[in-house]
Write a protein that holds these residues in place. Structure first.
Motif, PDB file in Angstrom:
ATOM      1  N   ARG A  12       0.847  -1.108   0.049  1.00 43.11           N
ATOM      2  CA  ARG A  12      -0.033  -0.127  -0.054  1.00 43.11           C
ATOM      3  C   ARG A  12       1.018   1.204   0.008  1.00 43.11           C
ATOM      4  O   ARG A  12       1.605   1.288   0.941  1.00 43.11           O
ATOM      5  N   GLU A  13       0.585   2.130  -0.828  1.00 42.88           N
ATOM      6  CA  GLU A  13       1.500   3.340  -0.907  1.00 42.88           C
ATOM      7  C   GLU A  13       0.426   4.524  -0.866  1.00 42.88           C
ATOM      8  O   GLU A  13      -0.315   4.644  -1.888  1.00 42.88           O
ATOM      9  N   HIS A  16      -1.195   2.534   5.098  1.00 44.68           N
ATOM     10  CA  HIS A  16      -2.342   2.487   5.807  1.00 44.68           C
ATOM     11  C   HIS A  16      -2.614   1.744   6.975  1.00 44.68           C
ATOM     12  O   HIS A  16      -2.738   0.547   6.894  1.00 44.68           O
ATOM     13  N   LYS A  19      -5.516  -0.906   6.160  1.00 45.15           N
ATOM     14  CA  LYS A  19      -5.483  -1.334   4.768  1.00 45.15           C
ATOM     15  C   LYS A  19      -4.144  -2.381   4.742  1.00 45.15           C
ATOM     16  O   LYS A  19      -3.079  -2.095   4.813  1.00 45.15           O
ATOM     17  N   PRO A  21      -1.662  -4.908   2.467  1.00 41.55           N
ATOM     18  CA  PRO A  21      -1.217  -5.165   0.988  1.00 41.55           C
ATOM     19  C   PRO A  21      -2.379  -6.164  -0.009  1.00 41.55           C
ATOM     20  O   PRO A  21      -2.922  -6.950   0.857  1.00 41.55           O
ATOM     21  N   GLN A  22      -2.379  -6.006  -1.020  1.00 44.51           N
ATOM     22  CA  GLN A  22      -3.172  -6.674  -2.069  1.00 44.51           C
ATOM     23  C   GLN A  22      -2.349  -8.051  -2.509  1.00 44.51           C
ATOM     24  O   GLN A  22      -1.234  -7.455  -2.895  1.00 44.51           O
TER      25      GLN A  22
END
Length: 102
Positions: A12-13, A16, A19, A21-22
């Motif tokens: 994530r950039e 957060h 949230k 990472p995907q």
């Protein structure tokens, strides 16, 4: 995607705290429906047409492909972060799809 995110995730950039990472594999690996019964399930593609996300043209092509395959396509004016900005509307849509089907 190589070594980005330890080779398994898209970081994530900016980071957060709520949230995660995907995973990379949904971007890289095609879905294979090998169970014949799964091929008979109705399918719906939800296109967030208000998208300014850099991948919006790719998502639009995916919606076109879904239409060609006979999927129901729901075209919404929301953007890619609808889970954060349209919580109630998205929850209602998902409930409708789960209970009633496409």
């Amino acid at each position: 995607l190589g070594d980005v995110g330890d080779g398994w995730r898209v970081p994530r950039e900016p980071p957060h705290p709520r949230k995660t990472p995907q995973p990379i594999r949904p971007f890289r690996d095609p879905v294979r429906l090998e169970n014949p019964a799964a091929r008979e399930l109705p399918r719906t593609y939800v296109l967030f047409a208000g998208n300014t996300f850099p991948h919006a043209p790719v998502m639009a092509r995916m919606a076109d492909r879904a239409r060609q395959w006979g999927w129901r396509v729901i075209d919404l004016p929301w953007d890619h972060i609808a889970p954060e900005t349209e919580e109630a509307g998205l929850a209602e849509l998902l409930e409708e799809l789960a209970l009633v089907g496409p």
